[in-house]
Scaffold this motif. Structure first.
Motif, mmCIF file in Angstrom:
data_model
loop_
_atom_site.group_PDB
_atom_site.id
_atom_site.type_symbol
_atom_site.label_atom_id
_atom_site.label_comp_id
_atom_site.label_asym_id
_atom_site.label_seq_id
_atom_site.Cartn_x
_atom_site.Cartn_y
_atom_site.Cartn_z
ATOM 1 N N GLY A 435 1.766 52.295 30.334
ATOM 2 C CA GLY A 435 1.800 53.761 30.278
ATOM 3 C C GLY A 435 2.630 54.294 31.630
ATOM 4 O O GLY A 435 3.143 54.905 31.961
ATOM 5 N N THR A 436 1.958 53.429 32.665
ATOM 6 C CA THR A 436 2.828 53.781 33.983
ATOM 7 C C THR A 436 2.745 52.124 35.059
ATOM 8 O O THR A 436 1.700 51.173 34.453
ATOM 9 N N VAL A 437 3.943 51.920 35.990
ATOM 10 C CA VAL A 437 3.860 51.230 36.453
ATOM 11 C C VAL A 437 4.149 51.159 37.939
ATOM 12 O O VAL A 437 4.963 52.268 38.336
ATOM 13 N N TRP A 438 3.226 50.941 38.591
ATOM 14 C CA TRP A 438 3.940 51.175 40.058
ATOM 15 C C TRP A 438 4.208 50.075 40.899
ATOM 16 O O TRP A 438 3.587 49.112 40.595
ATOM 17 N N ILE A 439 4.829 50.159 41.547
ATOM 18 C CA ILE A 439 5.603 49.273 42.706
ATOM 19 C C ILE A 439 5.704 49.938 43.866
ATOM 20 O O ILE A 439 6.019 51.082 44.546
ATOM 21 N N ASN A 440 4.599 48.717 44.657
ATOM 22 C CA ASN A 440 4.687 48.651 46.074
ATOM 23 C C ASN A 440 3.798 50.635 46.573
ATOM 24 O O ASN A 440 4.180 50.594 47.129
ATOM 25 N N THR A 441 3.345 50.619 45.502
ATOM 26 C CA THR A 441 1.502 52.021 45.458
ATOM 27 C C THR A 441 1.101 51.672 44.910
ATOM 28 O O THR A 441 1.334 50.615 43.354
ATOM 29 N N TYR A 442 0.441 51.969 44.451
ATOM 30 C CA TYR A 442 -0.764 52.430 43.020
ATOM 31 C C TYR A 442 -1.916 54.053 43.426
ATOM 32 O O TYR A 442 -2.052 54.732 44.261
ATOM 33 N N LYS A 443 -2.262 54.007 41.745
ATOM 34 C CA LYS A 443 -2.878 55.137 42.029
ATOM 35 C C LYS A 443 -1.896 56.417 42.100
ATOM 36 O O LYS A 443 -2.691 57.553 42.699
ATOM 37 N N GLN A 444 -0.430 56.745 42.393
ATOM 38 C CA GLN A 444 -0.381 58.094 42.645
ATOM 39 C C GLN A 444 0.205 58.573 41.438
ATOM 40 O O GLN A 444 0.699 57.952 40.424
ATOM 41 N N LEU A 445 -0.088 60.025 40.876
ATOM 42 C CA LEU A 445 -0.204 60.654 40.124
ATOM 43 C C LEU A 445 0.748 62.203 40.877
ATOM 44 O O LEU A 445 0.405 63.189 41.513
ATOM 45 N N SER A 446 0.985 62.564 39.475
ATOM 46 C CA SER A 446 2.446 63.665 39.553
ATOM 47 C C SER A 446 1.956 64.572 37.890
ATOM 48 O O SER A 446 1.659 64.159 37.473
ATOM 49 N N ALA A 447 1.979 65.918 39.164
ATOM 50 C CA ALA A 447 1.875 66.957 37.909
ATOM 51 C C ALA A 447 3.153 66.921 37.167
ATOM 52 O O ALA A 447 3.213 67.603 35.718
ATOM 53 N N ALA A 448 4.165 66.129 37.233
ATOM 54 C CA ALA A 448 5.399 66.171 36.724
ATOM 55 C C ALA A 448 6.051 65.198 36.265
ATOM 56 O O ALA A 448 6.896 64.632 35.272
ATOM 57 N N THR A 449 4.926 64.033 36.145
ATOM 58 C CA THR A 449 5.430 62.792 35.087
ATOM 59 C C THR A 449 4.099 62.936 34.196
ATOM 60 O O THR A 449 3.434 62.574 34.517
ATOM 61 N N PRO A 450 4.982 62.052 32.682
ATOM 62 C CA PRO A 450 3.628 62.104 32.052
ATOM 63 C C PRO A 450 3.757 61.655 32.322
ATOM 64 O O PRO A 450 3.219 59.687 32.789
ATOM 65 N N PHE A 451 1.690 61.325 31.781
ATOM 66 C CA PHE A 451 1.025 60.008 31.490
ATOM 67 C C PHE A 451 -0.240 59.876 30.240
ATOM 68 O O PHE A 451 -0.375 60.243 30.162
ATOM 69 N N GLY A 452 -0.092 58.597 30.480
ATOM 70 C CA GLY A 452 -1.097 57.962 29.283
ATOM 71 C C GLY A 452 -1.381 56.944 28.527
ATOM 72 O O GLY A 452 -0.043 56.065 29.370
ATOM 73 N N GLY A 453 -1.358 55.895 27.206
ATOM 74 C CA GLY A 453 -1.348 54.449 27.517
ATOM 75 C C GLY A 453 -0.882 53.980 26.365
ATOM 76 O O GLY A 453 -0.282 54.995 25.886
ATOM 77 N N VAL A 454 -0.786 52.949 26.274
ATOM 78 C CA VAL A 454 -0.612 52.375 24.825
ATOM 79 C C VAL A 454 -1.982 51.038 24.515
ATOM 80 O O VAL A 454 -2.644 51.013 25.228
ATOM 81 N N LYS A 455 -1.675 50.602 23.202
ATOM 82 C CA LYS A 455 -2.381 50.098 22.626
ATOM 83 C C LYS A 455 -3.491 50.660 23.315
ATOM 84 O O LYS A 455 -3.986 51.927 22.022
ATOM 85 N N GLU A 456 -5.049 50.249 23.103
ATOM 86 C CA GLU A 456 -5.991 50.528 22.897
ATOM 87 C C GLU A 456 -5.723 51.696 23.850
ATOM 88 O O GLU A 456 -7.706 52.146 24.588
ATOM 89 N N SER A 457 -5.397 52.182 24.456
ATOM 90 C CA SER A 457 -5.913 52.946 25.717
ATOM 91 C C SER A 457 -5.443 54.420 25.543
ATOM 92 O O SER A 457 -5.176 55.313 25.861
#
Length: 490
Positions: A435-457
């Motif tokens: 659901g989210t891919v970070w490139i050259n960063t990690y655990k950056q989250l924004s209220a403006a960017t949709p968040f969720g998972g696929v499969k059993e996430s």
């Protein structure tokens, strides 16, 4: 406060719940610091019924979006004004470091502000007519929303659900995790101070098997938004299917972090250490599987091991602490069981795998950051969510292996990629199920960017402008423009 236990909030009213009280334990000391009243099935019914009535009240039902947005802004201001006390309360409640709980409180305030701004600019649609009529698509509240939140990131998760649900015009019934109920109760009090009609806000602590079950099954609850374990998510989905009720499920993860041979290793190592060991690894998006090109695997593991051993483990209220305790003794025991399993499966523990020594830490639920090598992608420790400070490393040889390696778990919540070649990283990120891919960063989250998972996430998305729409139903409205009566039946 009455009877020695903190009151719950039922439709804006503070009172003792009719359930058995629960104790809030400070994970850093193992000692109870608060008693909390809990809700009963009857309390849930009262809260849902009042929420339905409050939504129908013209004073709320007909309140214009910019007026609702003003209440959201006021809530953000109150959270900001109380930020330090809220952060310290969360640190007591779930053991996260004070630096992290401050960030969570700031995130909660930011979520209310963003949602308020998005609400003011969220338009309905004039659709293309295909006859003598004017047609529109409009959105209306879905109905009372049950927001069931996790123990690992209280107030931020509660804001992520409550802000858009209220913005959409719904009543919200927050059911916090048993291990961390205090922040939700404080947030509920602030929402009432902000001026939301009392019937719209309930905070109902208690066991998931009682309070959560009653909320999910209640015929008046029209949507459930849940963050937590995949097993519980499945049970909620099964009940929702019977009710034909929409759900949003943000569930478990076993997220891969991929290091390509051209990566900036200094940057990658620091990001990997943060991605797995911050929050004591108790994060659904924790980068718990490290997939590294064989040419740099040993060097990366050596650097991560050294960085892990340099982390400061200690009292979470201390500014210099990097890692505090795990949430509870039983959770630490589960993490320890996975590390033992790793050894049984043939893994090598490069560092950690034990509780830290020292009298100051002996009463808390502390555990050292742990790095495990030597396991294959099919091992249980590589496939199952541990939800603790445990990193498993896997070498790879050919880039074509990476999508299959990254996707070799039932989960699909997040992924990290470290590479100097942005084209290469982009192509790889688009091939991986997450659901989210970070490139050259990690655990950056924004209220403006949709968040969720696929499969059993999980199912569905939260955040972003469309996050408000997910708490609404869509209605088509047609205005006939033809002045000639219908000739049908003549």
């Amino acid at each position: 406060m009455a009877g020695g236990a903190r009151d719950i909030i039922v439709a804006g009213g503070f009172r003792q719940g009719r359930g058995e009280p629960l104790s809030s334990v400070d994970p850093a000391t193992g000692r109870v610091f608060a008693e909390v009243s809990t809700a009963s099935v009857e309390d849930v019914d009262e809260a849902v019924t009042a929420g339905e009535a409050a939504m129908r009240d013209p004073a709320w039902r007909d309140l214009l979006p910019h007026r609702r947005a003003a209440l959201l802004h006021r809530a953000a201001d109150l959270i900001h004004a109380e930020s330090e006390s809220l952060a310290r309360l969360q640190t007591l409640d779930n053991g996260k470091t004070i630096t992290e709980t401050r960030a969570l409180v700031a995130s909660a305030a930011g979520t209310f502000r963003y949602t308020a701004s998005a609400l003011e600019t969220l338009d309905d649609t004039l659709t293309t007519a295909r006859g003598p009529y004017l047609s529109m698509s409009v959105h209306e509240p879905v109905g009372p929303v049950a927001a069931i939140t996790p123990w690992n990131s209280p107030i931020a998760s509660e804001a992520q659900k409550a802000a858009p649900a209220l913005a959409a015009g719904n009543a919200v019934l927050i059911k916090p995790a048993e291990w961390s109920p205090m922040a939700a109760l404080s947030l509920g009090a602030l929402l009432l101070r902000a001026g939301f009609p009392p019937g719209l806000v309930s905070v109902l602590p208690g066991p998931g098997g009682v309070v959560g079950e009653a909320l999910v099954r209640h015929p008046g609850v029209r949507k459930v938004t849940f963050t937590g374990g995949t097993g519980t998510g499945r049970r909620i989905a099964a009940v929702a299917a019977g009710k034909l009720m929409p759900v949003s499920l943000e569930l478990g993860g076993k997220s891969p972090t991929i290091v390509l041979p051209d990566a900036d290793l200094d940057q990658a190592v620091r990001g990997i250490v943060f991605g797995i060991f911050s929050s004591q690894g108790q994060a659904c998006v924790a980068g718990s599987r490290l997939i590294v090109h064989r040419s740099v695997h040993d060097e990366v593991v050596e650097r991560i091991t050294a960085a892990a051993e340099a982390l400061v483990i200690g009292a979470p209220a201390r500014e210099s602490t990097h890692m505090g305790p795990l949430i509870a003794a039983e959770h630490r025991a589960e993490v320890e069981s996975y590390v033992r399993l790793a050894a049984e499966e043939g893994g090598h523990i490069s560092t950690g795998g034990t509780r830290p020594s020292g009298d100051a830490l002996g009463e808390g639920f502390y555990y050292r950051p742990t790095v495990i090598t030597g396991l294959g992608p099919g091992s249980r420790v590589c496939r199952e969510e541990i939800f603790g400070p445990v990193l498993v490393t896997l070498p790879y040889d050919d880039e074509d292996e990476l999508p299959a390696l990254a996707d070799a778990t039932p989960y699909g919540l997040a992924c990290g990629i470290w590479s100097r070649d942005y084209r290469r990283a982009w192509r790889l990120g688009r091939r991986i199920e997450a659901g989210t891919v970070w490139i050259n960063t990690y655990k950056q989250l924004s209220a403006a960017t949709p968040f969720g998972g696929v499969k059993e996430s999980g199912l569905g998305r939260e955040k972003g402008r469309e996050g408000i729409r997910s708490y609404m139903t869509q209605k088509g409205v047609y205005w006939g423009l033809d002045e000639t009566p219908s000739a049908w039946g003549l």
